[in-house]
Design a protein around this motif. Structure first.
Motif, PDB file in Angstrom:
ATOM      1  N   THR A 164      10.700  86.962  67.208  1.00  0.00           N
ATOM      2  CA  THR A 164      12.007  85.962  67.644  1.00  0.00           C
ATOM      3  C   THR A 164      13.244  86.935  67.506  1.00  0.00           C
ATOM      4  N   ASP A 165      13.148  88.099  66.864  1.00  0.00           N
ATOM      5  CA  ASP A 165      14.608  88.832  66.892  1.00  0.00           C
ATOM      6  C   ASP A 165      14.179  90.135  68.162  1.00  0.00           C
ATOM      7  N   GLY A 166      13.332  90.082  68.794  1.00  0.00           N
ATOM      8  CA  GLY A 166      13.147  90.934  69.886  1.00  0.00           C
ATOM      9  C   GLY A 166      12.748  92.382  69.207  1.00  0.00           C
ATOM     10  N   GLU A 167      12.547  92.595  67.965  1.00  0.00           N
ATOM     11  CA  GLU A 167      12.191  93.758  67.507  1.00  0.00           C
ATOM     12  C   GLU A 167      10.873  94.296  67.494  1.00  0.00           C
ATOM     13  N   MET A 168       9.990  93.354  67.747  1.00  0.00           N
ATOM     14  CA  MET A 168       8.554  93.739  67.903  1.00  0.00           C
ATOM     15  C   MET A 168       7.916  93.194  69.044  1.00  0.00           C
ATOM     16  N   ILE A 169       6.724  93.780  69.514  1.00  0.00           N
ATOM     17  CA  ILE A 169       6.078  93.274  70.444  1.00  0.00           C
ATOM     18  C   ILE A 169       4.732  93.119  69.808  1.00  0.00           C
ATOM     19  N   LEU A 170       4.231  91.783  70.217  1.00  0.00           N
ATOM     20  CA  LEU A 170       2.715  91.390  69.938  1.00  0.00           C
ATOM     21  C   LEU A 170       2.202  91.303  71.223  1.00  0.00           C
ATOM     22  N   SER A 171       0.904  92.047  71.437  1.00  0.00           N
ATOM     23  CA  SER A 171       0.003  91.815  72.487  1.00  0.00           C
ATOM     24  C   SER A 171      -1.395  91.618  72.273  1.00  0.00           C
ATOM     25  N   GLY A 172      -2.218  90.778  72.853  1.00  0.00           N
ATOM     26  CA  GLY A 172      -3.368  90.417  72.679  1.00  0.00           C
ATOM     27  C   GLY A 172      -4.500  90.810  73.939  1.00  0.00           C
ATOM     28  N   GLY A 173      -5.704  91.644  73.452  1.00  0.00           N
ATOM     29  CA  GLY A 173      -6.297  91.874  74.710  1.00  0.00           C
ATOM     30  C   GLY A 173      -7.624  91.036  74.902  1.00  0.00           C
ATOM     31  N   LYS A 174      -8.388  91.298  76.009  1.00  0.00           N
ATOM     32  CA  LYS A 174      -9.573  90.646  76.335  1.00  0.00           C
ATOM     33  C   LYS A 174     -10.690  90.700  75.610  1.00  0.00           C
ATOM     34  N   ASP A 175     -10.532  91.843  74.633  1.00  0.00           N
ATOM     35  CA  ASP A 175     -11.584  92.060  73.513  1.00  0.00           C
ATOM     36  C   ASP A 175     -11.041  91.223  72.081  1.00  0.00           C
TER      37      ASP A 175
ATOM     38  N   VAL B 253      -5.423  92.052  68.540  1.00  0.00           N
ATOM     39  CA  VAL B 253      -3.913  91.801  68.530  1.00  0.00           C
ATOM     40  C   VAL B 253      -3.408  93.023  67.959  1.00  0.00           C
ATOM     41  N   ALA B 254      -2.211  93.413  68.650  1.00  0.00           N
ATOM     42  CA  ALA B 254      -1.595  94.538  68.195  1.00  0.00           C
ATOM     43  C   ALA B 254      -0.115  94.271  68.075  1.00  0.00           C
ATOM     44  N   VAL B 255       0.688  94.924  67.086  1.00  0.00           N
ATOM     45  CA  VAL B 255       2.023  94.487  66.974  1.00  0.00           C
ATOM     46  C   VAL B 255       2.582  95.820  66.995  1.00  0.00           C
ATOM     47  N   SER B 256       3.571  96.231  67.851  1.00  0.00           N
ATOM     48  CA  SER B 256       4.156  97.360  68.377  1.00  0.00           C
ATOM     49  C   SER B 256       5.788  97.354  68.221  1.00  0.00           C
ATOM     50  N   SER B 257       6.353  98.415  67.984  1.00  0.00           N
ATOM     51  CA  SER B 257       7.764  98.448  68.050  1.00  0.00           C
ATOM     52  C   SER B 257       8.274  99.287  69.226  1.00  0.00           C
ATOM     53  N   PRO B 258       9.079  98.258  69.854  1.00  0.00           N
ATOM     54  CA  PRO B 258       9.955  99.002  71.220  1.00  0.00           C
ATOM     55  C   PRO B 258      10.784  99.982  70.908  1.00  0.00           C
ATOM     56  N   ARG B 259      11.149 100.163  69.803  1.00  0.00           N
ATOM     57  CA  ARG B 259      12.090 101.099  69.343  1.00  0.00           C
ATOM     58  C   ARG B 259      11.559 102.616  69.034  1.00  0.00           C
ATOM     59  N   THR B 260      10.269 102.434  68.573  1.00  0.00           N
ATOM     60  CA  THR B 260       9.724 103.824  68.039  1.00  0.00           C
ATOM     61  C   THR B 260       8.448 103.841  69.034  1.00  0.00           C
TER      62      THR B 260
ATOM     63  N   THR C 269       2.480 101.668  67.506  1.00  0.00           N
ATOM     64  CA  THR C 269       1.842 100.206  66.974  1.00  0.00           C
ATOM     65  C   THR C 269       1.557 100.288  65.454  1.00  0.00           C
ATOM     66  N   ILE C 270       2.190  99.598  64.794  1.00  0.00           N
ATOM     67  CA  ILE C 270       2.279  99.387  63.312  1.00  0.00           C
ATOM     68  C   ILE C 270       1.029  98.523  62.656  1.00  0.00           C
ATOM     69  N   HIS C 271       0.535  97.473  63.483  1.00  0.00           N
ATOM     70  CA  HIS C 271      -0.588  96.796  62.849  1.00  0.00           C
ATOM     71  C   HIS C 271      -1.481  96.535  64.177  1.00  0.00           C
ATOM     72  N   VAL C 272      -2.762  96.633  63.920  1.00  0.00           N
ATOM     73  CA  VAL C 272      -3.850  96.197  64.723  1.00  0.00           C
ATOM     74  C   VAL C 272      -4.842  95.165  63.960  1.00  0.00           C
ATOM     75  N   LEU C 273      -4.910  94.031  64.424  1.00  0.00           N
ATOM     76  CA  LEU C 273      -5.597  92.965  63.742  1.00  0.00           C
ATOM     77  C   LEU C 273      -6.801  92.647  64.468  1.00  0.00           C
ATOM     78  N   ALA C 274      -8.110  92.591  64.027  1.00  0.00           N
ATOM     79  CA  ALA C 274      -9.135  92.358  64.857  1.00  0.00           C
ATOM     80  C   ALA C 274     -10.007  91.036  64.166  1.00  0.00           C
TER      81      ALA C 274
ATOM     82  N   THR D 134      -4.290  90.017  77.707  1.00  0.00           N
ATOM     83  CA  THR D 134      -4.451  88.824  78.271  1.00  0.00           C
ATOM     84  C   THR D 134      -3.184  88.048  77.627  1.00  0.00           C
ATOM     85  N   ALA D 135      -2.472  88.483  76.796  1.00  0.00           N
ATOM     86  CA  ALA D 135      -1.214  87.897  76.350  1.00  0.00           C
ATOM     87  C   ALA D 135      -0.285  88.719  75.614  1.00  0.00           C
TER      88      ALA D 135
END
Length: 283
Positions: A71-82, A85-92, A95-100, A65-66
């Protein structure tokens, strides 16, 4: 339309441009990327210049949903309908963090900002916020290189019982570009208003009355005013901290999206049947 990106059977729910590298202008075409969140829980990165998908990750079990870049483009933050929130690296692709912390309520906003926040007693150079539809906002400090992600503040805004069978307006928040350590919140609540909250003082600094509950929000990066959309086709430009608002009625439906251009000279707004681009004189 200058090109089209690959279409899949899943629907694209949200997207964000990758920020251009600091000190690089114009941005080289090979660095033009868009990240998109899909209904199957995947995050996909597309090259605009090559009109092809470069990366597909699956950090979510529910529809997205989001989504946004750091700001440096090195990480992608994504949020779901549930509410995950996940923090993922587009380089590798990992997913390095999952926040509930918002689990159970759809994420409505994710936003990152580059801040010097030594006065908060934490290291690093980035703040980010997550907003969920249950009127909660979490604010985080992150140092991506050190793999640090620390909760700074947790806000919860009261509201009466929602109208039976009707969708309530979304909960929306944004960092204030012209006022350090302040965020703006709008949403279904006890009053129709925009709230300016100080992260440093941990209190609401002021309120601006609105004619209705907001359905979209964007803060100008170039001048102290904000754009607010409403369900009755109204678009309002509101000077801050005070001043006479300007109202416009160019849409024929709910204004569900407002976005200022980085220059602050243009504003994009969208309703069900139209996307309008506004030229802001004197911005």
């Amino acid at each position: 339309v200058t090109g089209s990106l690959p279409i899949s059977l899943q629907s694209c729910q949200c997207l964000a441009w990758k920020p251009r590298p600091v000190g690089v202008w114009p941005c080289p075409s090979e660095s033009q990327h868009v990240v998109a969140g899909y209904s199957d829980g995947t995050v996909r990165v597309f090259s605009v210049s090559r009109t092809e998908m470069e990366l597909k990750m699956h950090p979510h079990a529910a529809a997205l949903t989001a989504v946004t870049y750091s700001t440096d483009g090195e990480m992608i933050l994504s949020g779901g309908k549930d509410g995950i929130v996940a923090v993922s690296s587009p380089r590798t692709g990992m997913t390095i963090h999952v926040l509930a912390d918002h689990k159970g309520s759809p994420i409505t906003v994710l936003q990152c900002t580059r801040k010097q926040y030594h006065d908060f007693g934490v290291e690093g150079g980035e703040l980010w916020l997550a907003t969920s539809s249950d009127r909660r906002v979490s604010v985080w400090a992150s140092d991506w290189l050190q793999d640090k992600c620390e909760l700074l503040d947790w806000l919860s805004f009261p509201a009466p019982a929602g109208p039976e069978g009707l969708d309530v307006p979304p909960s929306l928040a944004a960092f204030c570009p012209w006022e350090h350590s302040v965020l703006v919140y709008v949403g279904f609540g006890l009053q129709k208003e925009a709230l300016f909250y100080s992260l440093r003082k941990k209190q609401v600094l002021r309120k601006i009355s609105l004619p209705a509950f907001a359905t979209s929000l964007s803060l100008s990066p170039a001048a102290p005013f904000m754009a607010i959309g409403f369900g009755d086709r109204l678009l309002r430009l509101q000077p801050c901290p005070a001043g006479d608002p300007q109202d416009y009625a160019g849409h024929d439906d709910t204004v569900h999206l407002c976005r200022f251009a980085p220059s602050g000279r243009r504003l994009l707004t969208a309703s069900h049947s139209a996307v309008l681009v506004w030229e802001l004189t004197g911005a």
